[in-house]
Structures are given as C-alpha cells and as structure tokens.
Design a protein around this motif. Structure first.
Motif, PDB file in Angstrom:
ATOM      1  N   ASP A 153     -10.866  -3.931  14.294  1.00  0.00           N
ATOM      2  CA  ASP A 153     -11.585  -4.727  13.294  1.00  0.00           C
ATOM      3  C   ASP A 153     -10.763  -5.994  13.089  1.00  0.00           C
ATOM      4  O   ASP A 153      -9.779  -5.999  12.348  1.00  0.00           O
ATOM      5  N   HIS A 154     -11.151  -7.059  13.760  1.00  0.00           N
ATOM      6  CA  HIS A 154     -10.325  -8.265  13.776  1.00  0.00           C
ATOM      7  C   HIS A 154     -10.252  -8.924  12.400  1.00  0.00           C
ATOM      8  O   HIS A 154      -9.215  -9.520  12.058  1.00  0.00           O
ATOM      9  N   ALA A 155     -11.299  -8.827  11.618  1.00  0.00           N
ATOM     10  CA  ALA A 155     -11.256  -9.400  10.268  1.00  0.00           C
ATOM     11  C   ALA A 155     -10.228  -8.668   9.412  1.00  0.00           C
ATOM     12  O   ALA A 155      -9.441  -9.296   8.686  1.00  0.00           O
ATOM     13  N   ALA A 156     -10.226  -7.340   9.488  1.00  0.00           N
ATOM     14  CA  ALA A 156      -9.251  -6.559   8.717  1.00  0.00           C
ATOM     15  C   ALA A 156      -7.832  -6.828   9.195  1.00  0.00           C
ATOM     16  O   ALA A 156      -6.890  -6.934   8.388  1.00  0.00           O
ATOM     17  N   LEU A 157      -7.636  -6.962  10.491  1.00  0.00           N
ATOM     18  CA  LEU A 157      -6.309  -7.244  11.031  1.00  0.00           C
ATOM     19  C   LEU A 157      -5.812  -8.611  10.587  1.00  0.00           C
ATOM     20  O   LEU A 157      -4.629  -8.796  10.300  1.00  0.00           O
ATOM     21  N   ALA A 158      -6.718  -9.583  10.500  1.00  0.00           N
ATOM     22  CA  ALA A 158      -6.327 -10.921  10.060  1.00  0.00           C
ATOM     23  C   ALA A 158      -5.879 -10.928   8.599  1.00  0.00           C
ATOM     24  O   ALA A 158      -5.014 -11.726   8.203  1.00  0.00           O
ATOM     25  N   GLN A 159      -6.436 -10.028   7.795  1.00  0.00           N
ATOM     26  CA  GLN A 159      -6.066  -9.948   6.373  1.00  0.00           C
ATOM     27  C   GLN A 159      -4.805  -9.126   6.138  1.00  0.00           C
ATOM     28  O   GLN A 159      -4.224  -9.162   5.050  1.00  0.00           O
ATOM     29  N   LEU A 160      -4.383  -8.415   7.154  1.00  0.00           N
ATOM     30  CA  LEU A 160      -3.279  -7.468   6.994  1.00  0.00           C
ATOM     31  C   LEU A 160      -1.985  -8.110   6.489  1.00  0.00           C
ATOM     32  O   LEU A 160      -1.343  -7.570   5.579  1.00  0.00           O
ATOM     33  N   PRO A 161      -1.535  -9.257   7.028  1.00  0.00           N
ATOM     34  CA  PRO A 161      -0.285  -9.840   6.512  1.00  0.00           C
ATOM     35  C   PRO A 161      -0.326 -10.133   5.021  1.00  0.00           C
ATOM     36  O   PRO A 161       0.674  -9.913   4.313  1.00  0.00           O
ATOM     37  N   THR A 162      -1.461 -10.605   4.509  1.00  0.00           N
ATOM     38  CA  THR A 162      -1.579 -10.890   3.082  1.00  0.00           C
ATOM     39  C   THR A 162      -1.478  -9.615   2.259  1.00  0.00           C
ATOM     40  O   THR A 162      -0.779  -9.566   1.237  1.00  0.00           O
ATOM     41  N   LEU A 163      -2.162  -8.564   2.701  1.00  0.00           N
ATOM     42  CA  LEU A 163      -2.109  -7.295   1.980  1.00  0.00           C
ATOM     43  C   LEU A 163      -0.708  -6.689   2.026  1.00  0.00           C
ATOM     44  O   LEU A 163      -0.228  -6.134   1.039  1.00  0.00           O
ATOM     45  N   ALA A 164      -0.063  -6.803   3.167  1.00  0.00           N
ATOM     46  CA  ALA A 164       1.249  -6.181   3.332  1.00  0.00           C
ATOM     47  C   ALA A 164       2.337  -6.896   2.540  1.00  0.00           C
ATOM     48  O   ALA A 164       3.344  -6.277   2.171  1.00  0.00           O
ATOM     49  N   ALA A 165       2.141  -8.172   2.276  1.00  0.00           N
ATOM     50  CA  ALA A 165       3.191  -8.965   1.619  1.00  0.00           C
ATOM     51  C   ALA A 165       3.555  -8.420   0.245  1.00  0.00           C
ATOM     52  O   ALA A 165       4.703  -8.508  -0.191  1.00  0.00           O
ATOM     53  N   GLY A 166       2.598  -7.836  -0.463  1.00  0.00           N
ATOM     54  CA  GLY A 166       2.882  -7.333  -1.807  1.00  0.00           C
ATOM     55  C   GLY A 166       3.109  -5.846  -1.886  1.00  0.00           C
ATOM     56  O   GLY A 166       3.180  -5.287  -2.992  1.00  0.00           O
ATOM     57  N   ALA A 167       3.258  -5.174  -0.752  1.00  0.00           N
ATOM     58  CA  ALA A 167       3.362  -3.712  -0.750  1.00  0.00           C
ATOM     59  C   ALA A 167       4.807  -3.245  -0.861  1.00  0.00           C
ATOM     60  O   ALA A 167       5.726  -3.868  -0.322  1.00  0.00           O
ATOM     61  N   ASP A 168       4.989  -2.128  -1.555  1.00  0.00           N
ATOM     62  CA  ASP A 168       6.287  -1.446  -1.581  1.00  0.00           C
ATOM     63  C   ASP A 168       6.409  -0.451  -0.435  1.00  0.00           C
ATOM     64  O   ASP A 168       7.516  -0.167   0.032  1.00  0.00           O
ATOM     65  N   TRP A 169       5.270   0.097  -0.023  1.00  0.00           N
ATOM     66  CA  TRP A 169       5.218   1.020   1.104  1.00  0.00           C
ATOM     67  C   TRP A 169       4.059   0.646   2.013  1.00  0.00           C
ATOM     68  O   TRP A 169       2.977   0.298   1.544  1.00  0.00           O
ATOM     69  N   LEU A 170       4.297   0.704   3.306  1.00  0.00           N
ATOM     70  CA  LEU A 170       3.233   0.623   4.308  1.00  0.00           C
ATOM     71  C   LEU A 170       3.171   1.966   5.009  1.00  0.00           C
ATOM     72  O   LEU A 170       4.172   2.421   5.583  1.00  0.00           O
ATOM     73  N   ILE A 171       2.006   2.613   4.969  1.00  0.00           N
ATOM     74  CA  ILE A 171       1.846   3.928   5.580  1.00  0.00           C
ATOM     75  C   ILE A 171       0.806   3.828   6.686  1.00  0.00           C
ATOM     76  O   ILE A 171      -0.339   3.425   6.449  1.00  0.00           O
ATOM     77  N   PHE A 172       1.203   4.196   7.898  1.00  0.00           N
ATOM     78  CA  PHE A 172       0.330   4.157   9.071  1.00  0.00           C
ATOM     79  C   PHE A 172      -0.093   5.589   9.390  1.00  0.00           C
ATOM     80  O   PHE A 172       0.747   6.478   9.499  1.00  0.00           O
ATOM     81  N   VAL A 173      -1.387   5.790   9.583  1.00  0.00           N
ATOM     82  CA  VAL A 173      -1.862   7.164   9.702  1.00  0.00           C
ATOM     83  C   VAL A 173      -1.971   7.662  11.138  1.00  0.00           C
ATOM     84  O   VAL A 173      -2.184   8.863  11.346  1.00  0.00           O
ATOM     85  N   SER A 174      -1.831   6.795  12.140  1.00  0.00           N
ATOM     86  CA  SER A 174      -2.005   7.247  13.526  1.00  0.00           C
ATOM     87  C   SER A 174      -1.323   6.288  14.485  1.00  0.00           C
ATOM     88  O   SER A 174      -1.038   5.130  14.133  1.00  0.00           O
ATOM     89  N   PRO A 175      -1.082   6.724  15.727  1.00  0.00           N
ATOM     90  CA  PRO A 175      -0.543   5.803  16.740  1.00  0.00           C
ATOM     91  C   PRO A 175      -1.439   4.593  16.977  1.00  0.00           C
ATOM     92  O   PRO A 175      -0.937   3.500  17.239  1.00  0.00           O
ATOM     93  N   SER A 176      -2.757   4.775  16.894  1.00  0.00           N
ATOM     94  CA  SER A 176      -3.661   3.631  17.071  1.00  0.00           C
ATOM     95  C   SER A 176      -3.419   2.578  16.001  1.00  0.00           C
ATOM     96  O   SER A 176      -3.456   1.369  16.284  1.00  0.00           O
ATOM     97  N   CYS A 177      -3.166   3.014  14.775  1.00  0.00           N
ATOM     98  CA  CYS A 177      -2.886   2.068  13.694  1.00  0.00           C
ATOM     99  C   CYS A 177      -1.606   1.284  13.974  1.00  0.00           C
ATOM    100  O   CYS A 177      -1.552   0.074  13.754  1.00  0.00           O
ATOM    101  N   VAL A 178      -0.587   1.978  14.437  1.00  0.00           N
ATOM    102  CA  VAL A 178       0.672   1.307  14.754  1.00  0.00           C
ATOM    103  C   VAL A 178       0.451   0.269  15.856  1.00  0.00           C
ATOM    104  O   VAL A 178       0.881  -0.884  15.745  1.00  0.00           O
ATOM    105  N   ALA A 179      -0.214   0.688  16.929  1.00  0.00           N
ATOM    106  CA  ALA A 179      -0.399  -0.206  18.070  1.00  0.00           C
ATOM    107  C   ALA A 179      -1.211  -1.441  17.710  1.00  0.00           C
ATOM    108  O   ALA A 179      -0.907  -2.551  18.162  1.00  0.00           O
ATOM    109  N   LEU A 180      -2.238  -1.278  16.884  1.00  0.00           N
ATOM    110  CA  LEU A 180      -3.097  -2.407  16.536  1.00  0.00           C
ATOM    111  C   LEU A 180      -2.488  -3.283  15.448  1.00  0.00           C
ATOM    112  O   LEU A 180      -2.586  -4.516  15.503  1.00  0.00           O
TER     113      LEU A 180
END
Length: 244
Positions: free
Chosen positions: A42-69
């Motif tokens: 989902d390229h739109a969601a991936l493009a928003q990811l840096p903004t969402l991650a900037a304010g996070a205390d924890w980033l939790i990835f649920v699968s290898p696909s999530c890590v790779a993408l």
C-alpha cells in the motif's frame, strides 16, 4: 538406505517463500514456493509511515513482510522509538536490517508471546505504532491499549489471493512420495483447500502439513488434514522433516 525427504511446498507470500527455499536448499531440502496469497504494498500507507513513526515510543512489526516493506521507509530516519516484532523470524530480520536491538519473544511467534514480555507491561501514555497488513488480528492493539498505550496502525500491505502451481502439486503426487506443505497462516490454509477443489481434496488431506502455530494447525484439522506437525521456526522445521 535413508528415505528421501519429501519436496516441501511453502504456502506463504512469494518473496518469503523464495528466500526460505534458498536457505532450505543449503540444508538439502527441496523446497518450492506454493503461493496462494501474496502481499501487495500500500504505497500511500508506506509514504505516511515516516510521519507516523516520528512520534512513536514503540514500533511493532507483525510479520517479515512488514519488515521488508516498511523498513526501507524508516532506515534513514533518526528514530527514537524502541523496536519490537511478533515472532523470532521477524525480530531477527529487523535486527539484521536495522542494526538495532529488537524486542521479540524467544519462544512463540504470536501476539500472546510478545505481550508476555516485561517491557510491554506498563505503557501508560506511550505511543505505539503497529505496522501490519490490512485486517490484522485485533488482540495486540487492544491489549496494549488496555495497558495504557495510545495505539495507531500503519497497514502497509494488502493480501491478495493467487493461484498456486497445482500442476506442480499433481506432478509431485504422481511420484513415490507426496509433498509436504508448510502453512504460515490460517487464511492461507483456507485458500489452499478452496483452490484444491473437490478433485484434489482427498489427496491434499493425506499430505503432511507443518504449521507455524497451533491456531494454524487447528484450522488445518478442521479442513480435514490428518498429519500435522507444529514447527514454530526453521530449526524446528528441519527437525520435523528429518524425523519423518
């Protein structure tokens, strides 16, 4: 004379299956991708990811696909967040690409195992971003919210059905030993049997199955499979195959 190991069909997303087949080949296992469900970014969601991650205390990835993408969109950022993964395979993958410490369960590869770890017990006012595919299980986020966290989601891929190579399955059935199948999600188990159709149902049910989690094994049993082994990681998979 040793009995030859069966060909192992990897019922998981194509990229993961291809990588795993290469690793298993080094251990003498003839493994083939057998993809009934793949991930579409989902390229739109991936493009928003840096903004969402900037304010996070924890980033939790649920699968290898999530890590790779997702990680390529985060790698260059000065992240302050702690990193965590559901499952050892995802955790080791994220640690390798990030060079950072990653929290993941030593045993178990589900939300329950991650939620049992001490750093995720007291989360008052902590901001947690869960990186997942569309329609992921609700338990992880709901439990973290009950522990006081403010939870947001980044759904970075969609699941799309694919038609597996059933001609390969038929060729393997015609050989002396039927294939074994590694199934990595309950949804994939459902799609596998749906695609098999009536003509292949009985043959598929008689095959040997390896499941990553008891929940997947139970779904396979409901679908009529009768020879199921739980192999929560690759070493357990190799042991199970060797034991026959």
């Amino acid at each position: 004379m040793d009995t030859p190991l069966p060909t192992l069909l990897l019922v998981r997303p194509q990229a993961q299956a291809t990588q795993q087949a290469q690793r298993l080949a080094q251990a003498g296992i003839d493994a083939r991708p057998f993809c009934v469900q793949d991930t579409a970014p989902d390229h739109a969601a991936l493009a928003q990811l840096p903004t969402l991650a900037a304010g996070a205390d924890w980033l939790i990835f649920v699968s290898p696909s999530c890590v790779a993408l997702a990680w390529p969109y985060l790698a260059a950022l000065p992240l302050a967040a702690d990193l965590a993964c559901v499952g050892r395979a995802s955790g080791e993958q994220l640690a390798a690409v990030s060079g950072q410490r990653v929290l993941y369960p030593a045993t178990g590869n589900d939300s329950e195992a991650l939620l049992a770890l001490a750093p995720l017990q007291q989360l008052h006012a902590k901001h947690i971003l869960i990186v997942r595919g569309d329609g992921g299980r609700a338990q992880l986020g709901e439990t973290l919210a009950r522990r006081g966290a403010q939870v947001r989601y980044a759904e970075v891929y969609r699941r799309e059905a694919r038609h597996a190579d059933w001609a390969l399955f038929d060729r393997l059935l015609a050989q002396s030993a039927p294939p074994a199948l590694l199934v990595t999600s309950s949804d994939s188990a459902e799609l596998l049997f749906a695609q098999a159709g009536e003509a292949r149902q009985a043959s598929l049910q008689r095959c040997r199955f390896l499941a990553l989690h008891p929940r997947i094994a139970e779904r396979l049993r409901m679908l009529g499979a009768c020879h199921i082994t739980i192999a929560s990681d690759e070493q357990a998979l190799l042991t199970a195959l060797a034991d026959g």
